[in-house]
Design an enzyme around this catalytic site. Sequence first.
Site, mmCIF file in Angstrom:
data_model
loop_
_atom_site.group_PDB
_atom_site.id
_atom_site.type_symbol
_atom_site.label_atom_id
_atom_site.label_comp_id
_atom_site.label_asym_id
_atom_site.label_seq_id
_atom_site.Cartn_x
_atom_site.Cartn_y
_atom_site.Cartn_z
ATOM 1 N N TRP A 102 0.836 -1.214 0.000
ATOM 2 C CA TRP A 102 0.000 0.000 0.000
ATOM 3 C C TRP A 102 0.859 1.247 0.000
ATOM 4 O O TRP A 102 0.552 2.224 -0.679
ATOM 5 C CB TRP A 102 -0.974 -0.013 1.173
ATOM 6 C CG TRP A 102 -1.945 -1.151 1.101
ATOM 7 C CD1 TRP A 102 -2.085 -2.158 2.004
ATOM 8 C CD2 TRP A 102 -2.922 -1.407 0.070
ATOM 9 N NE1 TRP A 102 -3.072 -3.027 1.604
ATOM 10 C CE2 TRP A 102 -3.600 -2.590 0.428
ATOM 11 C CE3 TRP A 102 -3.269 -0.759 -1.113
ATOM 12 C CZ2 TRP A 102 -4.609 -3.133 -0.365
ATOM 13 C CZ3 TRP A 102 -4.280 -1.296 -1.906
ATOM 14 C CH2 TRP A 102 -4.932 -2.464 -1.527
ATOM 15 N N ASP A 171 -2.008 6.553 6.244
ATOM 16 C CA ASP A 171 -3.043 5.666 5.712
ATOM 17 C C ASP A 171 -3.373 4.704 6.848
ATOM 18 O O ASP A 171 -2.589 3.827 7.178
ATOM 19 C CB ASP A 171 -2.492 4.911 4.494
ATOM 20 C CG ASP A 171 -3.450 3.839 3.979
ATOM 21 O OD1 ASP A 171 -4.559 3.685 4.536
ATOM 22 O OD2 ASP A 171 -3.077 3.143 2.999
ATOM 23 N N LYS A 195 -12.548 -2.050 6.532
ATOM 24 C CA LYS A 195 -11.845 -2.949 7.450
ATOM 25 C C LYS A 195 -12.394 -2.819 8.872
ATOM 26 O O LYS A 195 -12.856 -3.793 9.433
ATOM 27 C CB LYS A 195 -10.342 -2.681 7.436
ATOM 28 C CG LYS A 195 -9.623 -3.373 6.290
ATOM 29 C CD LYS A 195 -9.348 -2.501 5.124
ATOM 30 C CE LYS A 195 -8.786 -3.280 3.938
ATOM 31 N NZ LYS A 195 -8.014 -2.429 3.050
HETATM 32 C C1 PLP Z 1 -7.312 -2.036 2.000
HETATM 33 C C2 PLP Z 1 -6.264 -1.005 2.071
HETATM 34 C C3 PLP Z 1 -6.126 -0.013 1.079
HETATM 35 C C4 PLP Z 1 -6.986 0.028 -0.162
HETATM 36 O O1 PLP Z 1 -8.221 0.531 0.155
HETATM 37 P P1 PLP Z 1 -9.326 0.811 -0.987
HETATM 38 O O2 PLP Z 1 -10.406 1.448 -0.170
HETATM 39 O O3 PLP Z 1 -9.691 -0.501 -1.574
HETATM 40 O O4 PLP Z 1 -8.744 1.729 -1.983
HETATM 41 C C5 PLP Z 1 -5.149 0.945 1.243
HETATM 42 N N1 PLP Z 1 -4.340 0.937 2.311
HETATM 43 C C6 PLP Z 1 -4.432 -0.008 3.287
HETATM 44 C C7 PLP Z 1 -3.515 0.036 4.450
HETATM 45 C C8 PLP Z 1 -5.396 -1.004 3.184
HETATM 46 O O5 PLP Z 1 -5.490 -1.938 4.143
#
Ligand code: PLP
Length: 359
Positions: A102, A171, A195
């Site tokens: 990511w 993030d 999540k």
């Molecule tokens: C799942 C995830 C993403 C991607 O998220 P989307 O909403 O599908 O774009 C980005 N960063 C992390 C840390 C993730 O766990």
Amino acid sequence: MNRALNFNAGPAVLPETVLREAEKNWLNFNHTGMAVMELSHRNKEYETIHEQAKLLLRELLSIPDSYEVLFLQGGASLQFSMVPMNLLTEGKTGNYILTGVWAEKALKEAEKVGNTFISASSKHQQYQSIPTENIEVSEDAAYLHLTSNNTIYGTQWQQFPGNIGIPLIADMSSDLLSRKLTIENFGIIYAGAQKNLGPSGVTVVIIQKELLSRSGNHLPTMLNYNTYADHNSLYNTPPTLAIYLLKLVLEWAKELGGISVIEKRNIEKAKILYDAIDCSEGFYLGHSEKESRSKMNVTFNLTDDETAKSFLHQAKEEGFIGLNGHRSVGGCRASIYNAMPVEHVIQLAEFMKKFRKYN
Ligand SMILES: *Cc1c(COP(=O)(O)O)cnc(C)c1O
């Protein structure tokens, strides 16, 4: 009906009480004769949901007034682009710490916008740890970006870099709302909801108001944070159903006792699985180094591919869902977000012990 033993990495398990509450109101929300997704987003009923979701986030995470709480679409992945588009001004450099896939994706999007610099990386060691030492910040740094929890590798920042003198951007897609945070240490926190926060479709952005002045007028309207800040995230139609479910998840979190209770539960759940790994005399091998272990995603492998395959196969037979590791890492991964019941984690640990005994 038995709830599945759902260890999916995302979209992931949601609290059963939240789903039941949504079901109860499905056809007739608050005596309106309409479902939530049939309400106008300019309607009072919807506006109340919208406000409550924002207020609950502020309350649960102790977000100060100097920050905006925004609801966007496009997932965390769109934030990989929006962060540099809004903050990486001419002549400045976007600093990135690489801790997994990511973070790499976030860097790739920033490279399309301006200058970038890798402040630290654990790529050379298969992202098994968080590079907390020797974080280097470039000259003319616009910000430092990191991924708080690495969903794929199962590593997590235990303590964030402090005193860096530039906005820290995080993030937090896979661990926002899972532990205590000092919001003031961050410039921007963003998270796709699927999540820990709710269903996919809404992305939460918590941004220091001061940073809003960096966005240039040349930006497309929908890619400028100010559009959301100036219109209470109601410039256009927001993802109303996802925000409603987010609100229900936040109410559930508050009811449970808030962040400190949730954090304690998460520590307990993670310990159950890491103990199963550590007490297996090398039968199960954790991917992450101990001091970087994630409390959200427990990644492990078995000594050879054959045994791993057999483990995953048998786990599936016994009803465990989503234990396959991400395709880029292989092995196994148990995602145990806030809504994962402790009982399900205990069941998995017991299965791990049983499988080991017979193999
Ligand atoms: C799942 C995830 C993403 C991607 O998220 P989307 O909403 O599908 O774009 C980005 N960063 C992390 C840390 C993730 O766990």
